[in-house]
Design a protein around this motif. Structure first.
Motif, PDB file in Angstrom:
ATOM      1  N   GLU A 237       0.828  -1.216   0.000  1.00 43.28           N
ATOM      2  CA  GLU A 237       0.000   0.000   0.000  1.00 43.28           C
ATOM      3  C   GLU A 237       0.861   1.265   0.000  1.00 43.28           C
ATOM      4  OE1 GLU A 237      -3.131  -0.009  -0.400  1.00 43.28           O
ATOM      5  OE2 GLU A 237      -3.483   2.124  -0.068  1.00 43.28           O
ATOM      6  N   GLY A 238       0.604   2.126  -0.985  1.00 42.82           N
ATOM      7  CA  GLY A 238       1.376   3.364  -1.051  1.00 42.82           C
ATOM      8  C   GLY A 238       2.713   3.178  -1.742  1.00 42.82           C
ATOM      9  N   GLY A 239       3.086   1.939  -1.973  1.00 43.80           N
ATOM     10  CA  GLY A 239       4.382   1.660  -2.591  1.00 43.80           C
ATOM     11  C   GLY A 239       4.235   0.990  -3.942  1.00 43.80           C
ATOM     12  N   THR A 240       5.131   0.060  -4.228  1.00 46.99           N
ATOM     13  CA  THR A 240       5.171  -0.596  -5.522  1.00 46.99           C
ATOM     14  C   THR A 240       5.082  -2.109  -5.362  1.00 46.99           C
ATOM     15  OG1 THR A 240       6.683   1.136  -6.271  1.00 46.99           O
ATOM     16  CG2 THR A 240       6.516  -0.817  -7.661  1.00 46.99           C
ATOM     17  N   ALA A 241       4.263  -2.749  -6.216  1.00 50.97           N
ATOM     18  CA  ALA A 241       4.218  -4.214  -6.232  1.00 50.97           C
ATOM     19  C   ALA A 241       4.823  -4.685  -7.546  1.00 50.97           C
ATOM     20  CB  ALA A 241       2.789  -4.714  -6.101  1.00 50.97           C
ATOM     21  N   PHE A 242       5.833  -5.540  -7.442  1.00 48.90           N
ATOM     22  CA  PHE A 242       6.502  -6.050  -8.630  1.00 48.90           C
ATOM     23  C   PHE A 242       6.025  -7.468  -8.914  1.00 48.90           C
ATOM     24  CE2 PHE A 242      10.621  -8.086 -10.253  1.00 48.90           C
ATOM     25  CZ  PHE A 242      10.273  -7.879 -11.571  1.00 48.90           C
ATOM     26  N   LEU A 243       5.363  -7.653 -10.048  1.00 49.40           N
ATOM     27  CA  LEU A 243       4.869  -8.973 -10.449  1.00 49.40           C
ATOM     28  C   LEU A 243       5.853  -9.572 -11.439  1.00 49.40           C
ATOM     29  CD1 LEU A 243       1.174  -7.871 -11.026  1.00 49.40           C
ATOM     30  CD2 LEU A 243       2.046  -9.150  -9.061  1.00 49.40           C
ATOM     31  N   ASP A 244       6.723 -10.430 -10.933  1.00 49.88           N
ATOM     32  CA  ASP A 244       7.766 -11.001 -11.780  1.00 49.88           C
ATOM     33  C   ASP A 244       7.210 -12.223 -12.508  1.00 49.88           C
ATOM     34  OD1 ASP A 244      10.198 -11.196 -12.909  1.00 49.88           O
ATOM     35  OD2 ASP A 244      11.285 -11.791 -11.099  1.00 49.88           O
ATOM     36  N   GLU A 245       7.693 -12.461 -13.716  1.00 50.71           N
ATOM     37  CA  GLU A 245       7.262 -13.613 -14.540  1.00 50.71           C
ATOM     38  C   GLU A 245       5.748 -13.593 -14.715  1.00 50.71           C
ATOM     39  OE1 GLU A 245       9.783 -15.434 -15.553  1.00 50.71           O
ATOM     40  OE2 GLU A 245      11.336 -15.192 -14.032  1.00 50.71           O
ATOM     41  N   ILE A 246       5.210 -12.434 -15.090  1.00 51.97           N
ATOM     42  CA  ILE A 246       3.762 -12.271 -15.191  1.00 51.97           C
ATOM     43  C   ILE A 246       3.149 -13.219 -16.223  1.00 51.97           C
ATOM     44  CG2 ILE A 246       3.940 -10.401 -16.901  1.00 51.97           C
ATOM     45  CD1 ILE A 246       1.405 -10.035 -14.233  1.00 51.97           C
ATOM     46  N   GLY A 247       3.961 -13.656 -17.186  1.00 49.34           N
ATOM     47  CA  GLY A 247       3.468 -14.571 -18.227  1.00 49.34           C
ATOM     48  C   GLY A 247       3.015 -15.910 -17.671  1.00 49.34           C
ATOM     49  N   GLU A 248       3.399 -16.215 -16.437  1.00 51.26           N
ATOM     50  CA  GLU A 248       3.053 -17.508 -15.846  1.00 51.26           C
ATOM     51  C   GLU A 248       1.747 -17.450 -15.050  1.00 51.26           C
ATOM     52  OE1 GLU A 248       5.234 -19.671 -16.873  1.00 51.26           O
ATOM     53  OE2 GLU A 248       6.451 -18.001 -17.620  1.00 51.26           O
ATOM     54  N   MET A 249       1.115 -16.275 -15.004  1.00 49.96           N
ATOM     55  CA  MET A 249      -0.081 -16.142 -14.178  1.00 49.96           C
ATOM     56  C   MET A 249      -1.280 -16.864 -14.798  1.00 49.96           C
ATOM     57  SD  MET A 249      -1.625 -12.526 -12.869  1.00 49.96           S
ATOM     58  CE  MET A 249      -0.758 -12.128 -11.386  1.00 49.96           C
ATOM     59  N   SER A 250      -2.054 -17.551 -13.974  1.00 47.06           N
ATOM     60  CA  SER A 250      -3.200 -18.318 -14.494  1.00 47.06           C
ATOM     61  C   SER A 250      -4.306 -17.387 -14.980  1.00 47.06           C
ATOM     62  CB  SER A 250      -3.767 -19.208 -13.398  1.00 47.06           C
ATOM     63  OG  SER A 250      -4.549 -18.429 -12.513  1.00 47.06           O
ATOM     64  N   GLY A 251      -5.179 -17.950 -15.804  1.00 49.34           N
ATOM     65  CA  GLY A 251      -6.254 -17.159 -16.396  1.00 49.34           C
ATOM     66  C   GLY A 251      -7.158 -16.493 -15.381  1.00 49.34           C
ATOM     67  N   SER A 252      -7.538 -17.224 -14.334  1.00 45.61           N
ATOM     68  CA  SER A 252      -8.496 -16.647 -13.389  1.00 45.61           C
ATOM     69  C   SER A 252      -7.837 -15.511 -12.600  1.00 45.61           C
ATOM     70  CB  SER A 252      -9.022 -17.719 -12.445  1.00 45.61           C
ATOM     71  OG  SER A 252      -8.010 -18.160 -11.581  1.00 45.61           O
ATOM     72  N   LEU A 253      -6.562 -15.671 -12.298  1.00 43.61           N
ATOM     73  CA  LEU A 253      -5.874 -14.585 -11.603  1.00 43.61           C
ATOM     74  C   LEU A 253      -5.675 -13.378 -12.507  1.00 43.61           C
ATOM     75  CD1 LEU A 253      -3.250 -16.363  -9.412  1.00 43.61           C
ATOM     76  CD2 LEU A 253      -4.887 -14.637  -8.683  1.00 43.61           C
ATOM     77  N   GLN A 254      -5.437 -13.652 -13.788  1.00 44.73           N
ATOM     78  CA  GLN A 254      -5.304 -12.545 -14.741  1.00 44.73           C
ATOM     79  C   GLN A 254      -6.550 -11.674 -14.687  1.00 44.73           C
ATOM     80  OE1 GLN A 254      -4.340 -13.853 -18.743  1.00 44.73           O
ATOM     81  NE2 GLN A 254      -2.795 -15.277 -17.970  1.00 44.73           N
ATOM     82  N   ALA A 255      -7.714 -12.336 -14.603  1.00 45.61           N
ATOM     83  CA  ALA A 255      -8.976 -11.589 -14.571  1.00 45.61           C
ATOM     84  C   ALA A 255      -9.049 -10.725 -13.317  1.00 45.61           C
ATOM     85  CB  ALA A 255     -10.153 -12.552 -14.622  1.00 45.61           C
ATOM     86  N   LYS A 256      -8.618 -11.314 -12.189  1.00 51.01           N
ATOM     87  CA  LYS A 256      -8.698 -10.561 -10.932  1.00 51.01           C
ATOM     88  C   LYS A 256      -7.706  -9.410 -10.917  1.00 51.01           C
ATOM     89  CE  LYS A 256     -10.810 -14.082  -8.254  1.00 51.01           C
ATOM     90  NZ  LYS A 256     -10.614 -15.453  -7.880  1.00 51.01           N
ATOM     91  N   LEU A 257      -6.542  -9.650 -11.500  1.00 44.97           N
ATOM     92  CA  LEU A 257      -5.546  -8.582 -11.554  1.00 44.97           C
ATOM     93  C   LEU A 257      -6.053  -7.447 -12.437  1.00 44.97           C
ATOM     94  CD1 LEU A 257      -2.734  -7.544 -10.854  1.00 44.97           C
ATOM     95  CD2 LEU A 257      -1.892  -8.694 -12.900  1.00 44.97           C
ATOM     96  N   LEU A 258      -6.696  -7.828 -13.537  1.00 41.17           N
ATOM     97  CA  LEU A 258      -7.233  -6.819 -14.450  1.00 41.17           C
ATOM     98  C   LEU A 258      -8.208  -5.906 -13.705  1.00 41.17           C
ATOM     99  CD1 LEU A 258      -7.476  -5.733 -17.361  1.00 41.17           C
ATOM    100  CD2 LEU A 258      -9.429  -7.268 -17.652  1.00 41.17           C
ATOM    101  N   ARG A 259      -9.015  -6.513 -12.866  1.00 41.58           N
ATOM    102  CA  ARG A 259      -9.996  -5.726 -12.114  1.00 41.58           C
ATOM    103  C   ARG A 259      -9.298  -4.717 -11.215  1.00 41.58           C
ATOM    104  NH1 ARG A 259     -12.994  -6.922  -7.131  1.00 41.58           N
ATOM    105  NH2 ARG A 259     -14.721  -5.429  -7.048  1.00 41.58           N
ATOM    106  N   VAL A 260      -8.244  -5.131 -10.537  1.00 41.44           N
ATOM    107  CA  VAL A 260      -7.511  -4.189  -9.686  1.00 41.44           C
ATOM    108  C   VAL A 260      -6.939  -3.059 -10.521  1.00 41.44           C
ATOM    109  CG1 VAL A 260      -5.714  -3.919  -7.948  1.00 41.44           C
ATOM    110  CG2 VAL A 260      -6.790  -6.135  -8.264  1.00 41.44           C
ATOM    111  N   LEU A 261      -6.380  -3.417 -11.673  1.00 39.03           N
ATOM    112  CA  LEU A 261      -5.744  -2.401 -12.505  1.00 39.03           C
ATOM    113  C   LEU A 261      -6.779  -1.407 -13.026  1.00 39.03           C
ATOM    114  CD1 LEU A 261      -3.188  -4.533 -14.540  1.00 39.03           C
ATOM    115  CD2 LEU A 261      -2.693  -2.848 -12.787  1.00 39.03           C
ATOM    116  N   GLU A 262      -7.972  -1.911 -13.347  1.00 40.70           N
ATOM    117  CA  GLU A 262      -8.978  -1.028 -13.934  1.00 40.70           C
ATOM    118  C   GLU A 262      -9.709  -0.200 -12.900  1.00 40.70           C
ATOM    119  OE1 GLU A 262     -11.320  -3.631 -16.342  1.00 40.70           O
ATOM    120  OE2 GLU A 262     -10.271  -2.989 -18.168  1.00 40.70           O
TER     121      GLU A 262
END
Ligand SMILES: Nc1ncnc2c1ncn2[C@@H]1O[C@H](COP(=O)(O)OP(=O)(O)OP(=O)(O)O)[C@@H](O)[C@H]1O
Ligand SMILES: [Mg+2]
Length: 453
Positions: A237-262
């Protein structure tokens, strides 16, 4: 439902003396801790797996194990206070030597217990914060982005431009080019530099754990979730989150991450309330996300979100002029602790520059460290110390094989495997990933090869 941001520290009391165990536990509960008990080591072990306690009170003598002998591995995961029989000072000294933060003589005085627990817990919460930095925090030298080539100058300039904004950044580049350092540099260049930097490796975490790691979970969200846990998004919170090797993320998590980003909204696992995130995301991968989108392996909408600003980290072969600097840097980082300085012979540096470095800076670092070792007492590292590292393999790493007869599938497998194994920069895990098989199956192939050959 009320949401308090701080959870109770958890303590595991391991003692087979049922009365004493009860006394200490209820005292600690009253003092505001979450407490679990175990009377045997086997029981403690299964609790440790799911509880992640902030502190363990461990009896030196358990019916099924010697507490003292269990210490060294246990203190790797959390602080331990040793409980010893009255008067056994020798045992207490042994416990401290083996990494216990403190010891308490039985029967335990409640005031002494309070004090010891408080001290140990505050040290533990500090350590937890540091855990997130562990991957970065080897030494100050290890965080410097070395290189004066035009390609690196451009990269630095881009980091300077994008760093201070809150834009999501996607870092692309081959394996070993320094993407993790670039991510840290983006954080350093931002107004968030003095806030938390949390790194999460999407490749190594198990999928089911990953979600709770990222978003946190509520008590009871799944079997074993016996207390609320903050996710990395919350810790960062307030800082930076580094998602390394993002290409390995599963489909359902991709959807949840997208929601946070949007929307900036997310939920803890098992939670019913939306939380709002103020974390800046930086992601990295060595995979071709666009191609993955084409094959349906990566969400296109997420790709567009992530690639708002792309930093390309150039392969080492496109900035060979950085090699002497990097070679010096790695040698200095290594010699730092030894107070001794080795030099590179000009010929050795030339040899390093006369190579295409398919494993990029990581491979260079490995060769430098090996050469420094091999050179022993010598002040100078010479060509001979570099060993037989492959000079000038075909540029751009081509994988063409020719046979003088129509090869069998086994022959193709064998040839390709031998080639991959000869590339010393690759770990077995990386090779397995390249081949698209499990590490187990890779070892099976290697063993079959040994048997046949
Ligand atoms: N410009 C640089 N200056 C100093 N050290 C570097 C530089 N680039 C890379 N390194 C070092 O090289 C090693 C590999 O870098 P890093 O782990 O960042 O690679 P990566 O791009 O994340 O690779 P992968 O895709 O395999 O994860 C690390 O030890 C890192 O510290
Ligand atoms: Mg990496």
């Amino acid at each position: 439902m009320t949401q308090s941001s701080s959870r109770k520290p958890a303590i595991l009391v391991v003692d087979d003396d049922a009365t004493l165990n009860q006394l200490m536990s209820s005292h600690l509960r009253r003092a505001g801790y979450e407490v679990e008990n175990a009377s045997r080591w086997s029981e403690a072990q299964s609790l440790l797996g799911r509880l992640e306690p902030d502190l363990v009170l461990l009896d030196a003598k358990l019916p099924d194990a010697d507490g003292l002998a269990m210490l060294p591995s246990l203190v790797e995961t959390c602080p331990v206070i040793m409980l010893t029989a009255f008067g056994s000072i020798d045992l207490a000294v042994q416990a401290i030597k083996r990494g216990a933060v403190d010891f308490l003589a039985k029967p335990v005085n409640p005031d002494v217990l309070d004090l010891a627990v408080k001290r140990a817990i505050s040290a533990s919460s500090m350590r937890r914060r540091y855990d997130y930095y562990r991957r970065q925090a080897t030494s100050a030298l290890d965080k410097t982005l070395v290189g004066l080539s035009p390609a690196m100058a451009r990269l630095r300039k881009m980091i300077g431009i994008v760093g201070p904004s809150d834009t999501t950044v996607l870092i692309l580049g081959e394996s070993g080019v320094g993407k993790e350092l670039v991510a840290a540099a983006v954080h350093q260049a931002s107004a968030r530099a003095d806030q938390n930097y949390v790194a999460i490796d999407c490749a190594t975490l198990q999928q089911n754990l990953f979600e709770s790691e990222l978003f946190g979970h509520e008590r009871g969200a799944f079997t074993g979730a016996d207390r609320r846990k903050e996710g990395l998004i919350e810790v960062g919170e307030g800082g930076t989150a580094f998602l390394d090797e993002i290409g390995e993320m599963s489909g359902s998590l991709q959807a949840k991450l997208l929601r946070v980003l949007e929307t900036g909204h997310y939920r803890r696992l098992g939670g019913t309330k939306d939380l709002v995130s103020n974390v800046r995301f930086v992601a990295a991968t060595n995979r071709d996300l666009r191609a993955m989108c084409g094959k349906g392996e990566f969400r296109e909408d997420l790709y567009y979100r992530l690639s708002a600003f792309v930093l390309h980290v150039p392969p080492l072969r496109e900035r060979l002029e950085d090699i002497p600097l990097l070679a010096e840097h790695f040698l200095a980082a290594r010699d730092f602790a030894r107070h001794a300085r080795k030099r590179w012979s000009p010929a050795a540096l030339e040899a390093l520059m006369d190579y295409a470095w398919p494993g990029n800076v990581r491979e260079l670092r490995n060769i430098v460290e090996r050469a420094a070792l091999v050179s022993g007492e010598s002040d100078e590292i010479r060509v001979a110390h570099l060993g037989d590292f492959q000079r000038r393999p075909p540029p751009g790493r081509q994988y063409a094989f020719s046979f003088d007869h129509p090869p069998t599938l086994d022959e193709i497998t064998e040839t390709y495997l031998a080639r991959l194994l000869a590339e010393r920069s690759r770990s077995r895990a990386e090779i397995a990933q390249t081949l698209g098989i499990s590490e187990r199956n890779l070892y099976r192939l290697i063993n079959a090869r040994r048997r046949d050959g």
